[in-house]
Design an enzyme around this catalytic site. Structure first.
Site, mmCIF file in Angstrom:
data_model
loop_
_atom_site.group_PDB
_atom_site.id
_atom_site.type_symbol
_atom_site.label_atom_id
_atom_site.label_comp_id
_atom_site.label_asym_id
_atom_site.label_seq_id
_atom_site.Cartn_x
_atom_site.Cartn_y
_atom_site.Cartn_z
ATOM 1 N N GLU A 206 4.485 -5.000 7.588
ATOM 2 C CA GLU A 206 3.693 -3.977 8.283
ATOM 3 C C GLU A 206 4.125 -3.693 9.706
ATOM 4 O OE1 GLU A 206 2.441 -6.338 6.366
ATOM 5 O OE2 GLU A 206 0.939 -5.501 5.017
ATOM 6 N N GLU B 234 -0.595 -9.402 -0.344
ATOM 7 C CA GLU B 234 -2.022 -9.624 -0.074
ATOM 8 C C GLU B 234 -2.834 -9.693 -1.375
ATOM 9 O OE1 GLU B 234 -1.856 -6.307 2.667
ATOM 10 O OE2 GLU B 234 -2.559 -7.589 4.300
ATOM 11 N N GLY C 30 0.604 -5.009 0.957
ATOM 12 C CA GLY C 30 -0.582 -5.078 0.090
ATOM 13 C C GLY C 30 -0.324 -5.838 -1.207
ATOM 14 N N ALA D 9 0.871 -1.166 0.000
ATOM 15 C CA ALA D 9 0.000 0.000 0.000
ATOM 16 C C ALA D 9 0.914 1.224 0.000
ATOM 17 C CB ALA D 9 -0.881 -0.018 1.230
HETATM 18 N N1 CO8 Z 1 4.605 3.192 -0.871
HETATM 19 C C1 CO8 Z 1 4.996 4.324 -1.477
HETATM 20 N N2 CO8 Z 1 6.104 4.423 -2.238
HETATM 21 C C2 CO8 Z 1 6.844 3.307 -2.402
HETATM 22 C C3 CO8 Z 1 6.492 2.087 -1.805
HETATM 23 C C4 CO8 Z 1 5.312 2.049 -1.017
HETATM 24 N N3 CO8 Z 1 4.866 0.909 -0.429
HETATM 25 N N4 CO8 Z 1 7.411 1.167 -2.143
HETATM 26 C C5 CO8 Z 1 8.307 1.802 -2.935
HETATM 27 N N5 CO8 Z 1 7.972 3.077 -3.083
HETATM 28 C C6 CO8 Z 1 8.695 4.104 -3.850
HETATM 29 C C7 CO8 Z 1 9.914 4.583 -3.102
HETATM 30 O O1 CO8 Z 1 9.569 5.548 -2.129
HETATM 31 C C8 CO8 Z 1 10.740 5.175 -4.239
HETATM 32 O O2 CO8 Z 1 10.214 6.438 -4.564
HETATM 33 P P1 CO8 Z 1 11.211 7.686 -4.823
HETATM 34 O O3 CO8 Z 1 12.018 7.272 -6.034
HETATM 35 O O4 CO8 Z 1 10.287 8.818 -5.076
HETATM 36 O O5 CO8 Z 1 12.055 7.813 -3.593
HETATM 37 C C9 CO8 Z 1 10.433 4.241 -5.397
HETATM 38 O O6 CO8 Z 1 9.218 3.554 -5.046
HETATM 39 C C10 CO8 Z 1 11.510 3.207 -5.620
HETATM 40 O O7 CO8 Z 1 11.724 2.538 -4.416
HETATM 41 P P2 CO8 Z 1 13.177 2.448 -3.697
HETATM 42 O O8 CO8 Z 1 14.064 3.548 -4.147
HETATM 43 O O9 CO8 Z 1 12.939 2.313 -2.226
HETATM 44 O O10 CO8 Z 1 13.682 1.057 -4.315
HETATM 45 P P3 CO8 Z 1 14.709 0.043 -3.643
HETATM 46 O O11 CO8 Z 1 15.060 -0.933 -4.711
HETATM 47 O O12 CO8 Z 1 15.827 0.757 -2.971
HETATM 48 O O13 CO8 Z 1 13.867 -0.706 -2.507
HETATM 49 C C11 CO8 Z 1 11.921 -1.810 -1.596
HETATM 50 C C12 CO8 Z 1 12.774 -1.510 -2.850
HETATM 51 C C13 CO8 Z 1 12.749 -2.695 -0.644
HETATM 52 C C14 CO8 Z 1 10.675 -2.563 -2.036
HETATM 53 C C15 CO8 Z 1 11.560 -0.479 -0.886
HETATM 54 O O14 CO8 Z 1 10.999 0.405 -1.857
HETATM 55 C C16 CO8 Z 1 10.575 -0.623 0.224
HETATM 56 O O15 CO8 Z 1 10.962 -1.050 1.317
HETATM 57 N N6 CO8 Z 1 9.294 -0.256 -0.027
HETATM 58 C C17 CO8 Z 1 8.277 -0.331 0.968
HETATM 59 C C18 CO8 Z 1 7.813 -1.761 1.148
HETATM 60 C C19 CO8 Z 1 6.771 -1.868 2.213
HETATM 61 O O16 CO8 Z 1 7.029 -1.639 3.388
HETATM 62 N N7 CO8 Z 1 5.551 -2.239 1.822
HETATM 63 C C20 CO8 Z 1 4.447 -2.444 2.728
HETATM 64 C C21 CO8 Z 1 3.670 -1.200 2.869
HETATM 65 S S1 CO8 Z 1 2.463 -1.358 4.153
HETATM 66 C C22 CO8 Z 1 1.183 -2.188 3.444
HETATM 67 O O17 CO8 Z 1 1.214 -2.588 2.319
HETATM 68 C C23 CO8 Z 1 0.030 -2.406 4.354
HETATM 69 C C24 CO8 Z 1 -1.257 -2.779 3.642
HETATM 70 C C25 CO8 Z 1 -2.415 -2.568 4.570
HETATM 71 C C26 CO8 Z 1 -2.660 -1.133 4.774
HETATM 72 C C27 CO8 Z 1 -3.863 -0.839 5.613
HETATM 73 C C28 CO8 Z 1 -4.391 0.547 5.280
HETATM 74 C C29 CO8 Z 1 -4.826 1.342 6.398
#
Ligand code: CO8
Length: 257
Positions: free
Chosen positions: A130, A110, A107, A62
């Site tokens: 999460e 999921e 997400g 998400a």
């Molecule tokens: N949300 C928003 N932006 C994201 C997300 C995300 N989940 N994942 C990646 N991005 C963005 C990064 O911020 C980055 O943007 P920018 O270039 O503007 O800085 C771009 O995508 C590229 O990502 P990275 O530079 O971080 O790429 P890396 O190769 O260095 O890393 C990763 C890849 C490891 C996947 C890293 O991006 C990461 O850790 N992302 C987050 C993963 C995460 O924690 N996902 C779970 C989110 S929580 C969730 O899904 C809960 C669902 C239920 C929600 C309930 C609602 C209330």
């Protein structure tokens, strides 16, 4: 559009297309995903849906930027919107294959779990990160993950927030196949086309019986199966296929009626 959608013969391919944010699910992406899935469900020429992501992620979760400042009421509404969409995908009459091409986190994992079958590219990564962000899974992870891999492994993955690779996902039964990254879509299409050649009423009744049976006791589940099985005997497909078998001939294709 955050989602691209195309139909090849009887297979629809839905590609989540927000690669600059690793296909993170914000409200707009969820909306487009929902519309495209509804289109696949409504199109009688589509027998199987394949969901994948563009770039190096399936879906990296998400959208954390959108979630950061939500209050509890807004978070509930965001989770409900996504849960409704994922439940609609899971409940589609047609089979849905997730072709997981990269990160499937939070997400994203999921969403893959709401699909019927998961195939992973070798570089795919899975996880429910999460609790490392101060929240629980919110788009079905606490419910679908234990149903797929068992509660002990699900708890380990959710409590540790650990990311696992495709081979480990295969070992624990989270995915049913791992293939080379450049063979992912051809493998998914091959599987989809194989499904599309079978009797679609029987395929859909099988899906329905499995989905219902996973939510109830075995005797109720067996009753669903009996209902599905007997319904097939009212189809031309069953008569055509069994007649062809008895006559030692080959049915060229099902009429799907
Ligand atoms: N949300 C928003 N932006 C994201 C997300 C995300 N989940 N994942 C990646 N991005 C963005 C990064 O911020 C980055 O943007 P920018 O270039 O503007 O800085 C771009 O995508 C590229 O990502 P990275 O530079 O971080 O790429 P890396 O190769 O260095 O890393 C990763 C890849 C490891 C996947 C890293 O991006 C990461 O850790 N992302 C987050 C993963 C995460 O924690 N996902 C779970 C989110 S929580 C969730 O899904 C809960 C669902 C239920 C929600 C309930 C609602 C209330």
């Amino acid at each position: 559009m955050n989602v691209s959608y195309e139909v090849k013969e009887h297979v629809a391919v839905l590609t989540i297309n927000r690669p600059e944010a690793l296909n993170a699910l914000n409200t707009a992406v969820l909306q487009d995903l929902s519309l495209a899935a509804a289109q696949a469900e409504a199109d009688s020429d589509v027998y199987v849906l394949v969901i994948t992501g563009s770039g190096r992620a399936f879906v990296a979760g998400a959208d954390i930027v959108q979630m950061k400042d939500l209050n509890a009421v807004e978070a509930k509404s965001f989770a409900e919107v996504a849960n409704n969409i994922f439940s609609k995908i899971e409940g589609m009459s047609k089979p849905v294959i997730a072709a997981v091409n990269g990160y499937a986190l939070g997400g994203g994992c999921e969403l893959a779990m709401a699909c019927d079958i998961r195939i992973a590219g070798a570089k795919a990564k899975f996880g429910q990160p999460e609790v490392g962000l101060g929240i629980t899974p919110g788009f079905g992870g606490t419910q679908r993950l234990p149903r797929i891999v068992g509660s002990s492994k699900a708890k380990e993955l959710i409590f540790t927030a650990e990311t696992i690779n495709a081979e480990e996902a295969l070992r624990i039964g989270l995915v049913s196949k791992v293939v080379a990254d450049d063979e992912l879509m051809s493998t998914a299409m091959e599987m989809a086309n194989k499904i599309a050649k079978n009797a679609q009423i029987a395929v859909r009744q099988s899906k329905d019986a499995i989905n219902k049976g996973m939510q109830c006791d075995i005797n109720t589940g067996l009753a669903y199966e009996t209902q599905a099985f007997s319904l097939c005997f009212s189809t031309e497909d069953q008569k055509d296929a069994m007649t062809a078998y008895v006559n030692k001939s080959k049915l060229s294709e099902f009429k799907n009626r």
